[in-house]
Design an enzyme around this catalytic site. Structure first.
Site, PDB file in Angstrom:
ATOM      1  N   LYS A 104      80.615   5.558  50.738  1.00 43.16           N
ATOM      2  CA  LYS A 104      80.684   4.046  50.794  1.00 43.16           C
ATOM      3  C   LYS A 104      79.644   3.607  51.724  1.00 43.16           C
ATOM      4  CE  LYS A 104      83.429   0.350  48.711  1.00 43.16           C
ATOM      5  NZ  LYS A 104      84.578   0.180  48.511  1.00 43.16           N
ATOM      6  N   THR A 128      96.983  25.263  40.988  1.00 41.98           N
ATOM      7  CA  THR A 128      95.644  24.505  41.334  1.00 41.98           C
ATOM      8  C   THR A 128      95.289  25.326  42.674  1.00 41.98           C
ATOM      9  OG1 THR A 128      96.731  22.611  42.680  1.00 41.98           O
ATOM     10  CG2 THR A 128      96.361  22.512  40.570  1.00 41.98           C
ATOM     11  N   TRP A 167      78.651   1.625  46.663  1.00 39.63           N
ATOM     12  CA  TRP A 167      79.023   2.999  46.446  1.00 39.63           C
ATOM     13  C   TRP A 167      77.809   3.987  46.038  1.00 39.63           C
ATOM     14  CZ3 TRP A 167      84.197   3.824  43.228  1.00 39.63           C
ATOM     15  CH2 TRP A 167      85.306   3.420  43.900  1.00 39.63           C
ATOM     16  N   GLU A 179      95.340  20.673  35.702  1.00 40.96           N
ATOM     17  CA  GLU A 179      96.535  19.855  35.381  1.00 40.96           C
ATOM     18  C   GLU A 179      96.454  19.468  34.166  1.00 40.96           C
ATOM     19  OE1 GLU A 179      94.930  19.928  38.158  1.00 40.96           O
ATOM     20  OE2 GLU A 179      95.933  19.262  40.094  1.00 40.96           O
TER      21      GLU A 179
END
Lengths: 544, 544
Positions: free
Chosen positions: A437, A187, A442, A332
């Site tokens: 936030k 990754t 959010w 992944e």
């Protein structure tokens, strides 16, 4: 009670045997800028056998790693086939990683040999002395390239074509345990060292089937597949192995990743399906506006790697009549997670809402959302949480690095935040680390970016959270304007006022020349945050 | 080197969990003759959970066998889901087997409970006293049916709906080893006792993916699937489990298998795909000629179980614009072997030749041809041999009966004889036991049958080998004429003279009222051979 079924392992060797015989007439076409190079799957199969014999002769045995440092081309495909089929492990090095990271990755994987494209010698040569386990460098491609920069103690340098020349054109691919390693990819995490994901013969086989399912990417023999997504990024999203499974012809870009050559390729070779990150398609739209080409052969374009701006999806539909199919995945996850095939019978904006989501998770990829406290959020299309996934082609660890913080009860924590609908559609609103936030609520950075990018003067927009004394955090928008177009913060705020809740409209704006990108083309928000923290990002505050 | 992939087993429990939630709105529609019964996958999931609780309450534990003696309907589907998902083994009893064989099969499998459709009580009741291991009979369907004939020592009789009523609507499907038994089905061999094939969770999962692959049957969420092929024949060709995987609605025939109701179903419920043996479609063509219905919703019809007469395939194309997709498989192959999706770009008669073949073997089903002496014949489209297959959903033994004569080096001997082309297409010419060897040359009985059936007066034709003093064997054609049509042996010989090699034209003809069929609808040549041997078949010799 055991079943009476044969215990036949799923193996790349069987896949190669099948694809290069039954689909022996399918073609691998490598773009060259001039006349494309063509080979049949049958020929590629013979050369893969020769490559396997050559690698054995160089001492590659057991599960040794053979790395590639290559563009998407025929020789890279030959390595994709030969290395896992002979029982060794293919390690695709990402040529766009920082050189220090490439060296780290090659040493961590203990690569024994590396196949390097001739055009990448200047990039690879400075790395070579840092590679502690590599004994052989094999130069593929341009025979006139000068290999002399490739010098390091204890390393032999070979010419790919010379090395395989004259070797037997068949190889008795050995039996494997399907759970053994077949390939690995690191990754390109923006923090810390890259982490290795090791795919098995089993995971690749199952993933290939999914790519060919009607509700996956629907890859079939009738396709002609253009793989723009690099073979060093999450296995080119599974296209090479899926192609061996069902036999479409495969069109490979080599190093010609600019909009002009890609438009030329599509017009000349008439692919039916193509796969790439949004940036590529953004570039193609601009290219085709300037100099139209016939792209009507495409019946779908798969976009993933980053969220696709809705404006781009609509542009593709309206201008070219080609649906962009949105997909989500990560290294992944092999990488195919979800694909946005909208449910039958949906129309208009409802259909668009499905198409703009990250798509439906298939039966083989279980998903759940987990909130901050660790509780599972219901899949009601409203509850927000971090996506965790589970399944036979999802990693459960990193190579030589279990990293338990990335897993929970055997599920992979994706770091992506969003919602799951009752009918299994995933909508991502943020990377966990990008969540804003504000006053306890959010704000989705992805949502804001998409809305800002709907403004005609905006080419790109990236939103990050910045500290705010009153609201804890507020969004900051970094905007790249289109060439020759103008818009100021007040105009963009007015544009947003109609599109998002009033309290979400950002006050902080930065006009930049380019959004920094990671090595896989995603917005590099870490760099933006750093620039902001250091004060090098010029921020305009606008509350009017 | 092990991969880092999660070790998630492929399990029916996960498939049920997925299909009944993500595709919870899809419908299961059971034909009733009147208003069809409708339930969502969500409701079916709840009832499957209730059924699993009920079966546990009846003492079903571990890998005990729960049998079904049912038509294609909602309750049968509920058993398909509940029984393997709870860890037990589903055993689909073939209601068309001879009663002695049903008893043999149920005893051999040691069935603990049997779910019986109310309409089949008269058929099942006489068997019950012969079943030595059955402790529970559960009657599904018509609540007014009289269960009193179901009497046997030590056997409890239950009403399906009463039994599941009030039980919890969720079941925590247990983890399984993917190689454990999930379901079993006995072959309806024409010689000897039936033999059990035991499918695993793994084989069913992989097979379901194949059914959904574009080059498989391409099943997708957008489909509405009509499963005419019985759920007691080779798992209804995998449609029920594949439907759980991708969420098409599922239309089930119940006991209404006559051409009239099937035509009504298609017109009323508008399926996009349907699957059945050729006889069903023969009947439908005649039905639609007499009384047209709208069958335009179908975009493909999968035909297998027996070779499809070319005349039928052409009729479907020409009259209804619906392609018949030819497929080959057997109980031992789960059953999907090959599917005749012709290669892209083929046209006209070349395309027809591909469509008329048994189809291309997919990557997961390896095939080879073996000649009499045991040598492997090349896949050149010419060499003839017995087809042997190998793969993760192919049986490697029979239940409690390894039967080594049916296997060679781990490959299944299919008993089918034919050719394999370099591009993987299978063309079957005979069952091994039906091969006609005339003067040292092979004559294909299937080829002769197809050519005879092209004659407008012929409804069906079956060809068997009969002893011949000069040529060792010669073909005998048993012909069923269409109602109101006439043709004699001389005319049929003249018809064949243009279509096959002169020496192949048969001299022996029998005009019969019906071709005897096996319990799965295939021509029963064993019975024809027996009738011929006993002299009860009236044979006309014609050499003119």
């Amino acid at each position: 009670m055991r079943s009476t079924m044969q215990d036949v392992p799923l193996s790349i060797g069987d896949l190669v045997r099948y694809g290069t015989t039954v689909h022996g007439d399918a073609e691998v076409v490598t773009w060259t800028g001039g006349e494309p190079r063509r080979a049949t799957y049958r020929e590629v199969g013979r050369r893969a056998a020769q490559l396997a014999h050559a690698l054995r002769a160089l001492g590659v045995t057991g599960d040794q790693r053979v790395a590639t440092f290559q563009w998407n081309n025929q020789e890279h495909l030959e390595a994709y086939l030969a290395v896992p089929a002979m029982g060794a492990v293919l390690h695709t090095l990402n040529i766009r990683l920082h050189p220090e990271q490439v060296a780290y990755v090659a040493n961590h994987a203990e690569d024994h040999a590396v196949i390097v494209d001739a055009s990448l010698i200047p990039l690879f040569a400075p790395l070579l002395p840092k590679l502690t386990t590599v004994r052989h460098v094999i130069v593929a491609g341009d025979p006139d390239a000068d290999p002399s920069p490739l010098a390091a103690d204890g390393v032999e340098v070979h010419r790919y074509d010379d090395l395989i020349d004259g070797r037997p054109e068949e190889f008795d691919w050995p039996a494997v345990d399907e759970r053994d390693a077949a390939a690995m990819c690191y990754t390109s995490g923006t923090t810390g060292d890259p982490k290795g994901v090791v795919y098995s013969h089993r995971s690749i086989w199952l993933h290939s089937m999914q790519v060919c399912m009607s509700d996956g990417k629907g890859l079939s023999q009738a396709d002609n597949a253009l793989a723009i997504v690099p073979m060093f990024h999450a296995m080119s999203w599974g296209l090479p192995y899926a192609a061996m499974m069902v036999g479409p012809s495969l069109l490979l870009t080599d190093r010609f990743l600019q909009p002009g050559p890609i438009a030329d390729m599509i017009e000349a070779e008439r692919p039916t399906i193509a796969a790439a990150v949004p940036t590529i398609w953004q570039g193609l739209v601009a290219e085709l506006e300037e100099r139209p080409r016939d792209v009507s052969s495409l019946n779908r374009v798969v976009v993933g790697g980053a969220a696709c701006p809705p404006s781009l999806m609509r542009a593709f539909d309206e201008r070219f009549g080609v649906p962009i199919v949105h997909a989500w995945g990560m290294t992944e996850t092999s990488p195919l997670g979800s694909v946005a095939n909208p449910p039958a019978g949906t129309e208009g904006e409802e259909r668009w809402a499905y198409r703009l989501s990250q798509g439906r998770l298939p039966a083989s990829v279980q998903g759940r959302l987990v909130a901050d406290g660790g509780t599972v959020v219901p899949n009601d299309g409203k509850g927000v949480g971090e996506l965790q996934v589970r399944g036979p082609w999802i990693t459960g660890a990193y190579y030589k690095d279990p990293d338990p913080a990335k897993f929970q009860d055997g599920w992979l924590r994706t770091g992506d935040v969003g919602t799951l609908s009752p009918d299994g559609f995933l909508t991502l609103t943020d990377r966990a680390k990008d969540v804003i936030k504000s006053g306890g609520e959010w704000i989705s950075s992805v949502e804001l970016e998409n809305r800002v990018m709907e403004h005609p003067a905006v080419a790109e927009a990236a939103v990050i959270a910045v500290p705010d004394p009153k609201w804890d955090e507020r969004p900051l928008v970094a905007v790249v304007l289109r060439e020759g177009r103008a818009a100021d913060a007040a105009e963009l705020r007015a544009h947003l006022a109609d599109r998002v809740a009033r309290w979400q409209v950002p006050e902080r704006w930065a006009f930049i020349s380019e959004v920094p990108k990671t090595s896989v083309g995603k917005f590099d928000k870490k760099t933006l945050r750093k620039e902001h923290a250091e004060g090098s990002l010029k921020v305009i505050e606008e509350r009017g």
